[in-house]
Design an enzyme around this catalytic site. Sequence first.
Site, PDB file in Angstrom:
ATOM      1  N   HIS A 166       0.833  -1.199   0.000  1.00 23.38           N
ATOM      2  CA  HIS A 166       0.000   0.000   0.000  1.00 23.38           C
ATOM      3  C   HIS A 166       0.869   1.250   0.000  1.00 23.38           C
ATOM      4  CE1 HIS A 166       0.788  -1.053   4.218  1.00 23.38           C
ATOM      5  NE2 HIS A 166       0.782   0.254   4.465  1.00 23.38           N
ATOM      6  N   HIS A 211       0.675   5.295   1.257  1.00 25.66           N
ATOM      7  CA  HIS A 211      -0.047   6.313   2.025  1.00 25.66           C
ATOM      8  C   HIS A 211      -0.084   7.619   1.242  1.00 25.66           C
ATOM      9  CE1 HIS A 211       0.300   4.312   6.099  1.00 25.66           C
ATOM     10  NE2 HIS A 211       1.231   3.653   5.438  1.00 25.66           N
TER      11      HIS A 211
HETATM   12  P1  DGP Z   1       1.936   0.753   7.427  1.00 19.03           P
HETATM   13  O1  DGP Z   1       2.370   0.940   8.850  1.00 19.03           O
HETATM   14  O2  DGP Z   1       2.734   1.567   6.442  1.00 19.03           O
HETATM   15  O3  DGP Z   1       1.882  -0.720   7.068  1.00 19.03           O
HETATM   16  O4  DGP Z   1       0.461   1.356   7.353  1.00 19.03           O
HETATM   17  C1  DGP Z   1      -0.708   0.641   7.658  1.00 19.03           C
HETATM   18  C2  DGP Z   1      -1.819   1.635   7.834  1.00 19.03           C
HETATM   19  O5  DGP Z   1      -3.021   0.924   7.780  1.00 19.03           O
HETATM   20  C3  DGP Z   1      -1.799   2.391   9.157  1.00 19.03           C
HETATM   21  O6  DGP Z   1      -1.658   3.791   8.900  1.00 19.03           O
HETATM   22  C4  DGP Z   1      -3.150   2.126   9.781  1.00 19.03           C
HETATM   23  C5  DGP Z   1      -3.954   1.530   8.650  1.00 19.03           C
HETATM   24  N1  DGP Z   1      -4.883   0.500   9.054  1.00 19.03           N
HETATM   25  C6  DGP Z   1      -4.606  -0.570   9.838  1.00 19.03           C
HETATM   26  N2  DGP Z   1      -5.710  -1.335   9.978  1.00 19.03           N
HETATM   27  C7  DGP Z   1      -6.694  -0.743   9.253  1.00 19.03           C
HETATM   28  C8  DGP Z   1      -8.063  -1.061   9.001  1.00 19.03           C
HETATM   29  O7  DGP Z   1      -8.621  -2.058   9.480  1.00 19.03           O
HETATM   30  N3  DGP Z   1      -8.748  -0.210   8.201  1.00 19.03           N
HETATM   31  C9  DGP Z   1      -8.175   0.907   7.657  1.00 19.03           C
HETATM   32  N4  DGP Z   1      -8.945   1.675   6.889  1.00 19.03           N
HETATM   33  N5  DGP Z   1      -6.889   1.240   7.873  1.00 19.03           N
HETATM   34  C10 DGP Z   1      -6.162   0.426   8.666  1.00 19.03           C
END
Ligand code: DGP
Length: 140
Positions: A102, A104
Amino acid sequence: MKRDPDCIFCKIVEGAIPSFKLFENDATLAFMDINPLNDGHCLVIAKPHHPDLFDLPPALLAEVALSLARVARAVRDELAPEGLNLLQANGRAAAQSVPHFHIHVVPRRMNDGASLNWTPRPGDMKAIGQLAERIRARIG
Ligand code: DGP
């Protein structure tokens, strides 16, 4: 399509858990991050389960980039941030918490307190040049 039954983002892709979706096509999905660094923080993901950049087929990275360009422009048009970071983590040392590829999209304001920035310091030009040579040789 590759999936991991334990992956939270695979569950979002399948609709098994809810998300605030922004955009989707066959290859990619964009949705709001539920732990936003700033208002408007969202994520653009590849739909198939690839844990990181190194597992992701380059053609799929290109698809993510196309969706990202659309989403980032929409965030800019709606929120008019003063700046915007694209962030992408691979591995725990890089602070990746969800091992499903992913990117950001993080709107930024001047002095918003986000600790992403580092103080530039001049590097060792000889060492930089030597590393460039070694990496270039691997690109081919
Ligand atoms: P990273 O640490 O780069 O792998 O970012 C993962 C991101 O995903 C973090 O900013 C929080 C987000 N995140 C974690 N769980 C969920 C979820 O269940 N739903 C959504 N929309 N975002 C989530």
